[in-house]
Design a protein around this motif. Sequence first.
Motif, mmCIF file in Angstrom:
data_model
loop_
_atom_site.group_PDB
_atom_site.id
_atom_site.type_symbol
_atom_site.label_atom_id
_atom_site.label_comp_id
_atom_site.label_asym_id
_atom_site.label_seq_id
_atom_site.Cartn_x
_atom_site.Cartn_y
_atom_site.Cartn_z
ATOM 1 N N SER A 170 1.657 -3.766 4.913
ATOM 2 C CA SER A 170 2.186 -4.289 3.657
ATOM 3 C C SER A 170 2.704 -3.129 2.826
ATOM 4 O O SER A 170 1.945 -2.266 2.412
ATOM 5 N N PHE A 171 4.021 -3.099 2.638
ATOM 6 C CA PHE A 171 4.624 -1.945 1.967
ATOM 7 C C PHE A 171 5.881 -2.384 1.234
ATOM 8 O O PHE A 171 6.375 -3.499 1.405
ATOM 9 N N THR A 172 6.367 -1.504 0.378
ATOM 10 C CA THR A 172 7.615 -1.758 -0.330
ATOM 11 C C THR A 172 8.709 -0.936 0.335
ATOM 12 O O THR A 172 8.552 0.270 0.518
ATOM 13 N N VAL A 223 8.239 7.782 20.892
ATOM 14 C CA VAL A 223 8.788 8.845 21.724
ATOM 15 C C VAL A 223 10.276 8.563 21.962
ATOM 16 O O VAL A 223 10.627 7.492 22.476
ATOM 17 N N GLU A 254 -2.463 12.058 14.637
ATOM 18 C CA GLU A 254 -2.602 11.012 13.631
ATOM 19 C C GLU A 254 -3.088 11.649 12.331
ATOM 20 O O GLU A 254 -4.108 12.321 12.313
ATOM 21 N N PRO A 270 -4.452 0.780 5.133
ATOM 22 C CA PRO A 270 -3.347 1.725 5.203
ATOM 23 C C PRO A 270 -2.188 1.183 6.053
ATOM 24 O O PRO A 270 -2.402 0.473 7.023
ATOM 25 N N VAL A 271 -0.970 1.522 5.654
ATOM 26 C CA VAL A 271 0.216 1.139 6.407
ATOM 27 C C VAL A 271 0.285 2.042 7.642
ATOM 28 O O VAL A 271 -0.013 3.228 7.570
ATOM 29 N N GLU A 275 0.810 -1.215 0.000
ATOM 30 C CA GLU A 275 0.000 0.000 0.000
ATOM 31 C C GLU A 275 0.844 1.266 0.000
ATOM 32 O O GLU A 275 0.343 2.332 -0.344
ATOM 33 N N ALA A 276 2.096 1.138 0.426
ATOM 34 C CA ALA A 276 2.914 2.345 0.539
ATOM 35 C C ALA A 276 4.362 2.034 0.167
ATOM 36 O O ALA A 276 4.787 0.877 0.189
ATOM 37 N N LEU A 277 5.103 3.087 -0.177
ATOM 38 C CA LEU A 277 6.520 2.944 -0.496
ATOM 39 C C LEU A 277 7.338 3.662 0.583
ATOM 40 O O LEU A 277 7.120 4.840 0.858
ATOM 41 N N GLY A 301 2.106 7.047 -0.402
ATOM 42 C CA GLY A 301 1.065 6.040 -0.599
ATOM 43 C C GLY A 301 -0.013 6.096 0.461
ATOM 44 O O GLY A 301 -0.297 7.151 1.032
ATOM 45 N N ASN A 302 -0.568 4.932 0.729
ATOM 46 C CA ASN A 302 -1.694 4.819 1.645
ATOM 47 C C ASN A 302 -1.184 4.463 3.038
ATOM 48 O O ASN A 302 -0.941 3.303 3.328
ATOM 49 N N PHE A 303 -0.987 5.470 3.864
ATOM 50 C CA PHE A 303 -0.476 5.202 5.210
ATOM 51 C C PHE A 303 -1.046 6.199 6.210
ATOM 52 O O PHE A 303 -1.531 7.271 5.836
ATOM 53 N N ILE A 304 -1.000 5.794 7.462
ATOM 54 C CA ILE A 304 -1.398 6.673 8.561
ATOM 55 C C ILE A 304 -0.174 6.873 9.415
ATOM 56 O O ILE A 304 0.482 5.898 9.787
ATOM 57 N N ILE A 305 0.163 8.113 9.696
ATOM 58 C CA ILE A 305 1.314 8.356 10.567
ATOM 59 C C ILE A 305 0.828 8.858 11.914
ATOM 60 O O ILE A 305 -0.024 9.737 11.994
ATOM 61 N N LYS A 306 1.379 8.241 12.965
ATOM 62 C CA LYS A 306 1.009 8.641 14.322
ATOM 63 C C LYS A 306 2.273 9.081 15.057
ATOM 64 O O LYS A 306 3.236 8.324 15.164
ATOM 65 N N ASP A 307 2.246 10.326 15.526
ATOM 66 C CA ASP A 307 3.347 10.859 16.317
ATOM 67 C C ASP A 307 2.970 10.666 17.785
ATOM 68 O O ASP A 307 2.088 11.340 18.310
ATOM 69 N N LEU A 308 3.622 9.710 18.438
ATOM 70 C CA LEU A 308 3.209 9.350 19.799
ATOM 71 C C LEU A 308 3.510 10.450 20.806
ATOM 72 O O LEU A 308 2.856 10.554 21.837
ATOM 73 N N ILE A 338 8.142 8.588 2.709
ATOM 74 C CA ILE A 338 7.022 7.638 2.696
ATOM 75 C C ILE A 338 5.917 8.199 1.813
ATOM 76 O O ILE A 338 5.514 9.353 1.975
ATOM 77 N N VAL A 352 5.768 7.139 14.997
ATOM 78 C CA VAL A 352 6.984 7.808 15.442
ATOM 79 C C VAL A 352 7.027 7.633 16.955
ATOM 80 O O VAL A 352 6.248 8.238 17.690
ATOM 81 N N SER A 408 -3.004 11.280 7.666
ATOM 82 C CA SER A 408 -2.645 10.513 6.458
ATOM 83 C C SER A 408 -2.284 11.489 5.344
ATOM 84 O O SER A 408 -3.118 11.814 4.518
ATOM 85 N N PRO A 409 -1.061 11.999 5.359
ATOM 86 C CA PRO A 409 -0.678 13.060 4.428
ATOM 87 C C PRO A 409 -0.435 12.611 2.994
ATOM 88 O O PRO A 409 -0.390 13.445 2.099
ATOM 89 N N VAL A 457 2.424 3.983 10.367
ATOM 90 C CA VAL A 457 3.753 4.534 10.625
ATOM 91 C C VAL A 457 3.692 5.193 11.995
ATOM 92 O O VAL A 457 2.940 6.141 12.188
#
Lengths: 64, 169
Positions: B127-129, B118, A37, B111-112, A10-12, A25-32, A23, B116, A39-40, B114
Amino acid sequence: MEEKKENRTEALIKVIEAGPLKITGNFIIKDLKKGEETSPGEIWLCRCGKSANKPYCDGSHNKK
Amino acid sequence: MERDKSLSYERKYTNGEITVYWKQDACVHASYCYRELIEVFDPGRRPWVDMKGAPTERIIETVNLCPTEALTWKWNDDEKNNSIQPDQTNHIKFRRPELMNQDPANMKENPVSVKVMVDGPIVVKGSFTLDNNGKKKEIIESLISICRCGASNHQPFCDGQHRKIGFTG
């Protein structure tokens, strides 16, 4: 068969030599730390530890 | 940029047989979904939709209860979508016709993730490349940790050095 395989990712995640992690593609990024959260669709993350805008890359890896 | 924003509130989930669409900004919290089928629709879980939680028929029944277009569904087999009947109230044909005839190759279902961490690495799951300086590898339903502190001896992966150097960020 190859086509089926393509459909499964789904993503590169691109490791740029001496640079950031790109990064796309289709991804969700979460900064803990910030609890955010999003999906840019495309993002550049710092890998050198020097960015003033972590977790994002600000080009600091190029500075001596 | 407006377009990107609307996309970020759109999710798709599939069990291989059907795809359920979740349009967050259309939800009025009528709560039929989780009262009827918490095994699939659990607002306290991430991702909140687990397509493995119940058989396809139960998922369809529950999605059809949604009073808005927040939850809609379609068959992954397009032939079945063309002969759908109006009693399937929340099929995309009736609720969100703009989604009909979408190129299946562009379907984005899982969706993958990601994360970050702490003062730690970037954890990529799904599933990603992975393109490591031109060397490409497909990673299916698995996870990797990418170093963020710059000190790992196992680049680009994390080896725990961030703790030794006291990395913050």
